[in-house]
Design an enzyme around this catalytic site. Structure first.
Site: not given
Length: 513
Positions: A62, A64
């Site tokens: 991912d 963030d």
């Protein structure tokens, strides 16, 4: 020594001696060996399941709070902007603007009772932890909590929010906040409740919940957060020398890398360029932006779209996922079909236990790694002598109470009551060392929290940041600690603090963070 009460019999020569005035406890320093592990290092990778990195060929990320970590300076910005939306768009009283953001009020993983307007911490067995229920900014007495929930601290499963923490329109009355970005949302929720309560203004808690949620959502939908971070990457983004090192190391060992994020390409591109360099895409075999997780993992409706060099959508049908290209949306089923990357040879890292990790582990058999930045502060507390002393005495006191409770003579009963009071005081003291309102995100009084149980269920390994991977060889095997079940005899090795023992090259690591 003559003993005249069961308590003295239990603890003769160790904890207490009997006199005509009763039992006197010896100093704790004599009773409890030094237990603080000063070598505990927050750069450790912790294992819930056995993982052999030598068997992992593909690493996914991912963006963030995984490849990029953010400063707490974002929280007041999110809070202030959402508070403005609440006042100007939803027409809430202007006086709410007087409430400034409260750092360290809320912690991740809390539950919110939508109809009662209560913020609370729930354990792995769906029980509310006493002393952690807040109406607005004020704690709710335990007696009142029992009345509100029909004489129990238990919150039934059917009242809890959906699998991803989303509140469905029918049924659930309690939402769990699992996202790091939700901390300012919980604070604004508490502040808005507090305003109406302290000013004796009648309001509907359900409307307030929906309005605050929408106000926070507007901050993200309108791109304010992306704007703040891109304007000042140096202060808002705190990750980053390690991201470059991690990616270089993996690629140099022949690993394939991919990125699946909900963030837009322009935001990811600027951040990755800041952290890694303008050729950051060379590290990744597949890059997918605006993926719409968790739906990316569960639906097979949205097809992949390719973006051109300007970030505009292309119209061609996607028959392959090629290195150097940027793709938008899509779904995991097409991803698996086009890449052939399946099973335990894939290890995916994310920060959201539900949206990032749950489906990958439960449905597809991928290995999963959770990024938990809160480990930094939690391990710092656990490493202190004060915490070790309090916890050791708390455990010892609980064992003493367990043995003494079978005695019914007045003196034993009195001592048991005193110990119960001291035990509660110790619980409060240990809780407050993490957070004065809600304590540790990992534990209630003695049980794992709801958050902690999900962390164990949905992640094979977990760590404070990706930089922790730099401390391990890529053929390293992570072994979970075997802890005794309640019906098993404790083993000597299980009593050791293995957080430091499980990390190779500890002395060298002590300078890393």
């Amino acid at each position: 020594m003559h003993v005249s009460c069961p308590a003295a019999v239990l603890f003769e020569g160790a904890l207490c001696s009997c006199s005509s005035r009763g039992i006197k406890r010896k100093p704790r320093a004599v009773l409890i060996p030094p237990g603080a592990c000063h070598l505990l290092n927050s750069s450790t990778v912790y294992a819930n399941n056995e993982v052999n990195l030598d068997e992992v060929d593909i690493y996914g990320f991912d963006y963030d709070y995984t490849l990029a970590l953010y400063s707490n300076a974002l929280n007041p910005l999110i809070y202030n902007t959402a508070r403005t939306f609440l006042i100007e768009h939803f027409k809430y009283p202007e006086a709410i603007r007087k409430y400034d953001y409260i750092p360290n009020f809320a912690v991740r993983g809390l539950h919110y009772d939508i109809q009662k307007g209560l913020l609370m911490k729930i354990d792995a067995f769906h029980y509310i932890q006493p002393g952690t229920v807040y109406r607005g900014l004020s704690p709710v007495p335990d007696e009142e909590v029992l009345q509100l929930y029909g004489g129990t601290y238990h919150v039934p499963l059917q009242q809890d929010s959906g699998f991803y923490g989303k509140v469905r329109h029918i049924g659930p009355k309690v939402k769990q906040f699992m996202d790091i970005f939700s901390i300012p949302e919980m604070t604004l929720m508490a502040v808005a409740n507090d305003f109406f309560i302290t000013n004796d203004i009648e309001y509907d808690p359900l409307h307030l919940f929906k309005d605050v949620s929408e106000a926070i959502g507007m901050v993200h939908l309108k791109g304010y957060m992306y704007k703040w971070i891109m304007q000042d990457l140096g202060k808002k983004s705190v990750s980053c020398y390690c991201t470059d090192a991690v990616l270089h190391r993996l690629v140099s060992h022949g690993k394939k890398l991919f990125l699946i994020t909900n963030s837009p390409f322009s935001f990811v591109d600027k951040g990755m360029t800041h952290m890694v360099g303008k050729n950051w895409r060379d590290f990744f075999d597949v890059v997918i932006v605006q993926a719409d997780k968790p739906h990316f993992f569960t639906d097979c409706i949205k097809p992949f779209r390719r973006l051109d060099g300007n970030g505009d959508l292309r119209w061609e049908k996607i028959n392959s996922l090629d290195k150097g290209q940027i793709y938008k949306q899509g779904n995991l089923f097409d991803f698996l079909r086009l890449t052939g990357w399946r099973g335990s040879k894939v290890l995916y890292f994310g920060d959201h236990l539900y949206s990032d990790l749950a489906d990958l582990m439960l449905r597809h058999g991928w290995r999963t790694g959770a990024i938990v930045p809160e480990l930094e502060q939690e391990t710092r507390v656990v490493s202190t002598s004060r915490y070790a002393l309090n916890l050791t005495w708390l455990q010892a006191l609980t064992g003493l109470m367990e043995r003494l409770q079978v005695h019914r003579d007045p003196e034993s009963v009195q001592i048991l009551q005193e110990w119960q009071k001291e035990r509660e005081e110790l619980r409060v003291m240990t809780k407050n060392m993490f957070n004065p309102h809600f304590g540790s995100i990992f534990r209630t009084c003695h049980n794992p929290t709801y958050f902690s149980r999900r962390l164990c269920r949905f992640s094979d390994i977990y760590m404070a940041s990706l930089s922790c991977l730099l401390n391990y060889d890529l053929t390293y095997t992570f072994y979970p600690r075997r802890t005794p079940l309640q019906h098993e005899a404790p083993l000597w090795m299980d009593q050791l603090c293995t957080g430091c023992r499980k990390t190779p090259f500890l002395e060298e690591m002590s300078q890393i963070r």
